[in-house]
Design an enzyme around this catalytic site. Structure first.
Site, mmCIF file in Angstrom:
data_model
loop_
_atom_site.group_PDB
_atom_site.id
_atom_site.type_symbol
_atom_site.label_atom_id
_atom_site.label_comp_id
_atom_site.label_asym_id
_atom_site.label_seq_id
_atom_site.Cartn_x
_atom_site.Cartn_y
_atom_site.Cartn_z
ATOM 1 N N SER A 10 0.835 -1.205 0.000
ATOM 2 C CA SER A 10 0.000 0.000 0.000
ATOM 3 C C SER A 10 0.867 1.252 0.000
ATOM 4 O O SER A 10 0.617 2.208 -0.761
ATOM 5 C CB SER A 10 -0.923 0.010 1.217
ATOM 6 N N ARG A 33 0.439 8.445 5.921
ATOM 7 C CA ARG A 33 -0.459 7.688 6.809
ATOM 8 C C ARG A 33 -1.906 8.127 6.621
ATOM 9 O O ARG A 33 -2.827 7.304 6.663
ATOM 10 C CB ARG A 33 -0.045 7.880 8.272
ATOM 11 N N HIS A 36 -3.083 6.692 3.402
ATOM 12 C CA HIS A 36 -3.281 5.253 3.597
ATOM 13 C C HIS A 36 -4.607 4.970 4.304
ATOM 14 O O HIS A 36 -5.321 4.020 3.959
ATOM 15 C CB HIS A 36 -2.121 4.682 4.414
#
Length: 206
Positions: A10, A33, A36
């Protein structure tokens, strides 16, 4: 694929699909982050950092400062393993009986009155707001009118009513913050930012 392989893949995709940027070595993992957690590359252009935000956030985390959130979802989402290593935890008073009673009688949001109830304890703390613009407005008010200054604020409330305005109010202060321009944000974003900061704080050279 194994869980660690999924995450690794990812982040490889995220790095490959991000637009050219000039983020610092500490800003970049925070933004990654958030992308994600949301699968939304808009955050690359929407996230905002005050000049000393990350430095002061890491100092506060490593000092074991108190952490407060506007909703229980954030308290549940922040990694207990990471935050407990610094001797602290996320506290949320939105369901405190006194707060609930006051919210009904004053016809205000519980998140706003929870911040007011915390009051002076916000001084020097970390504040995580991902849901309630009213809570962010209250934190800004407490600073401007009562001089209560948190060490660092994640101010990313999501929505259509006052979300934009509350974040703009935060970014007009000299408080240390990470925020998001526009309507986007949310508890998931606040959690992603805090967990990224906790990881950075765990690194010896960060």
């Amino acid at each position: 694929m194994k869980p660690d392989e999924i995450e690794k893949t990812s982040f490889t995709i995220i790095r490959n699909e991000m637009s050219p940027h000039s983020f610092s070595a500490q800003e970049l993992p925070i933004i990654q982050r958030v992308i994600h957690a949301t699968a939304d590359f808009d955050y690359q252009r929407l996230m905002r950092f005050s000049p000393a935000a990350i430095h002061n956030a890491l100092f506060a985390i490593r000092s074991g400062t108190s952490v407060f959130s506007d909703v229980q979802m954030i308290a549940a989402g922040v990694s207990n393993r990471l935050i407990s290593a610094f001797g602290t935890q996320v506290e949320c008073f939105v369901n405190d009986p006194k707060v609930v009673k006051a919210a009904i009688s004053e016809r205000k949001t519980r998140s706003e009155l929870a911040m007011r109830a915390i009051g002076k304890r916000l001084a020097g703390s970390i504040v995580l707001i991902g849901n309630a613009p009213t809570a962010l407005f209250e934190v800004v008010r407490l600073y401007q009118q009562e001089g209560i200054r948190p060490a660092f604020i994640v101010g990313v409330p999501v929505g259509f009513v006052n979300a934009v305005e509350s974040k703009a109010a935060l970014m007009e202060t000299n408080l240390d913050y990470i925020s998001v321009e526009g309507r986007k944000g949310g508890s998931t974003v606040a959690v992603a930012i805090m967990n990224a900061l906790l990881r950075l704080a765990s690194e010896a050279d960060a």
